[in-house]
Write a protein that holds these residues in place. Structure first.
Motif, PDB file in Angstrom:
ATOM      1  N   ALA A  51       0.835  -1.197   0.000  1.00 25.06           N
ATOM      2  CA  ALA A  51       0.000   0.000   0.000  1.00 25.06           C
ATOM      3  C   ALA A  51       0.872   1.250   0.000  1.00 25.06           C
ATOM      4  O   ALA A  51       0.598   2.218  -0.736  1.00 25.06           O
ATOM      5  CB  ALA A  51      -0.927  -0.003   1.217  1.00 25.06           C
ATOM      6  N   TYR A  52       1.917   1.246   0.810  1.00 22.38           N
ATOM      7  CA  TYR A  52       2.827   2.396   0.822  1.00 22.38           C
ATOM      8  C   TYR A  52       3.543   2.547  -0.517  1.00 22.38           C
ATOM      9  O   TYR A  52       3.726   3.661  -1.019  1.00 22.38           O
ATOM     10  CB  TYR A  52       3.847   2.259   1.956  1.00 22.38           C
ATOM     11  CG  TYR A  52       3.490   3.073   3.177  1.00 22.38           C
ATOM     12  CD1 TYR A  52       3.785   4.430   3.248  1.00 22.38           C
ATOM     13  CD2 TYR A  52       2.828   2.485   4.240  1.00 22.38           C
ATOM     14  CE1 TYR A  52       3.439   5.179   4.356  1.00 22.38           C
ATOM     15  CE2 TYR A  52       2.483   3.228   5.362  1.00 22.38           C
ATOM     16  CZ  TYR A  52       2.791   4.580   5.414  1.00 22.38           C
ATOM     17  OH  TYR A  52       2.451   5.327   6.503  1.00 22.38           O
ATOM     18  N   ARG A  53       3.952   1.435  -1.096  1.00 22.34           N
ATOM     19  CA  ARG A  53       4.648   1.508  -2.378  1.00 22.34           C
ATOM     20  C   ARG A  53       3.714   1.977  -3.492  1.00 22.34           C
ATOM     21  O   ARG A  53       4.158   2.639  -4.440  1.00 22.34           O
ATOM     22  CB  ARG A  53       5.230   0.144  -2.736  1.00 22.34           C
ATOM     23  CG  ARG A  53       6.393  -0.276  -1.840  1.00 22.34           C
ATOM     24  CD  ARG A  53       6.804  -1.706  -2.102  1.00 22.34           C
ATOM     25  NE  ARG A  53       7.984  -2.091  -1.323  1.00 22.34           N
ATOM     26  CZ  ARG A  53       8.444  -3.334  -1.223  1.00 22.34           C
ATOM     27  NH1 ARG A  53       7.811  -4.321  -1.856  1.00 22.34           N
ATOM     28  NH2 ARG A  53       9.511  -3.591  -0.495  1.00 22.34           N
ATOM     29  N   SER A  54       2.436   1.658  -3.395  1.00 26.04           N
ATOM     30  CA  SER A  54       1.485   1.985  -4.463  1.00 26.04           C
ATOM     31  C   SER A  54       0.926   3.393  -4.332  1.00 26.04           C
ATOM     32  O   SER A  54       0.879   4.145  -5.319  1.00 26.04           O
ATOM     33  CB  SER A  54       0.323   0.987  -4.476  1.00 26.04           C
ATOM     34  OG  SER A  54       0.786  -0.328  -4.698  1.00 26.04           O
ATOM     35  N   ILE A  55       0.505   3.775  -3.135  1.00 25.73           N
ATOM     36  CA  ILE A  55      -0.207   5.053  -2.980  1.00 25.73           C
ATOM     37  C   ILE A  55       0.382   5.920  -1.868  1.00 25.73           C
ATOM     38  O   ILE A  55      -0.244   6.898  -1.460  1.00 25.73           O
ATOM     39  CB  ILE A  55      -1.712   4.820  -2.715  1.00 25.73           C
ATOM     40  CG1 ILE A  55      -1.907   3.922  -1.483  1.00 25.73           C
ATOM     41  CG2 ILE A  55      -2.375   4.203  -3.933  1.00 25.73           C
ATOM     42  CD1 ILE A  55      -3.374   3.738  -1.105  1.00 25.73           C
TER      43      ILE A  55
END
Length: 375
Positions: A51-55
């Motif tokens: 989630a951190y890497r994506s958004i």
């Protein structure tokens, strides 16, 4: 005239045709069986990290002017994934890199993991790379980012004091571009690159020329005073100051200097982009024809660099057209670095009324390029 079925027509799209060069495909390591089992055992943590890497970029502080409200992103709350104990320890091998290169059996507490993710993906630098279709490339980029300007200000102040009446497209507010270019040149030269082809707009051009590309200040001041860059007895007219260029060789302590070619800039926004690609491609073919190293690939010796304003990058169709050609065998440079200066305004149009996408760089996803945002 050869027919459509003749060998001449077919060979243009085969590797025997001059100029047909496909960039080499790098090899990226896959997860080991142990890492795959560890990811399965900690599926909730994997989702949280992804989630951190994506958004994570949505919660990043990218606006120094505070004109845009910073978003609250519920997907970045660890409680959403059942990760509520800050002191719980996880084996992060194959999931996240905190202390440099990932080590087998490396552990970290939930608090350490959360802080590392916020520092990497939600600080003043943001990354967009999860749109890249190749999972191995995404993993390499994540590992890389997780492990891993005073002169320009003085120049602008002097220019404002001495030539305040002249339109000169200063770099005030974006001086870090000079530092970024200098570091980029240094890294490329140490990686074996000996040629850089640079195309850029009016804004900041004089700063780059004088501070970085060794353009003689006295020649610039002579031009600013209304004189031509040619001797008076020469029957020629000069160009405006925002179009001038330079082509120095810069020494970064490597065996070979880095020869930087800044191309002359036409007044039409972004028109220099395909010129950078064509000039760089021709130069690459010359280097390739005179290179005896069989392992030399596209991008090993020459890099294309294009600098843009935010409104022009998303607003000018030639940007997308050039990107559309960038990976074709007869046009590719093996990669081009695009640096977008976020002015947050296009002449008189604010960013909120200038495009339909969240970022001006979103059209770069057309070619699955990773994007780095910096405040």
């Amino acid at each position: 005239m050869p027919s459509k079925s003749s060998g001449f027509r077919r060979c243009y799209h085969e590797d025997i045709a001059y100029g047909y060069r496909v960039p080499k495909e790098p090899e990226y390591p896959d997860y080991t069986p142990e890492q795959l089992r560890n990811r399965q055992a900690h599926a909730a943590l994997v989702c949280f990290v992804n989630a951190y890497r994506s958004i994570g970029h949505k919660s990043t502080d990218l606006d120094p002017l505070r004109m845009q409200k910073k978003a609250t992103v519920p997907e970045l709350d660890p409680a959403r994934y059942g990760l509520t104990d800050e002191n719980q320890t996880f084996n992060i091998d194959g999931i996240l890199s905190i202390s440099g290169a990932s080590q087998p059996g490396e552990t970290a507490t939930m608090d350490e993991i959360h802080r590392a993710l916020k520092d990497t993906y939600s600080g003043h630098v943001a990354y967009e790379f999860e749109h890249i279709p190749d999972a191995a490339v995404r993993r390499w980029f994540a590992d890389f980012v997780e492990v891993a300007s005073h002169e320009s200000q003085a120049f602008d102040k002097f220019m404002q004091r001495k030539f305040g009446q002249v339109k000169r497209y200063g770099l005030e507010g974006a001086e870090s571009m000079i530092v970024a270019l200098d570091e980029l040149f240094d890294l490329c030269n140490h990686a074996g690159v000996t040629e850089a082809v640079l195309g850029m707009p009016h804004r900041g051009r004089l700063n780059v020329l004088v501070d970085l590309l060794r353009y003689p200040p006295h020649a610039l001041f002579h031009k600013l005073q209304g004189n031509a860059e040619f001797p008076e007895d020469l029957p020629a007219s000069g160009d405006v100051i925002s179009h001038i260029a330079s082509s120095p060789s810069l020494n970064y302590g490597c065996k070979d200097d880095l020869h930087v070619t800044m191309l002359h800039n036409p007044s039409h926004l972004e028109a220099v982009n395909p010129v950078v690609s064509g000039y760089g491609r021709a130069k690459q073919m010359y280097l390739y024809d005179n290179n005896t190293d069989p392992n030399c690939a596209l991008g090993d010796k020459l890099i294309g660099i294009q600098i843009h304003g935010d409104a022009a990058f998303s607003g000018q169709g030639v940007v997308m057209e050039t990107l559309g050609l960038s990976n074709l065998p007869h046009f590719s440079l093996g990669g081009t670095i695009h640096l977008i200066v976020n002015n947050q305004i296009g002449y008189t149009t604010p960013a909120t009324n200038a495009r339909s996408t969240m970022y001006t760089s979103d059209i770069a996803k057309l070619v699955n390029a990773p994007v780095i945002h910096v405040n």
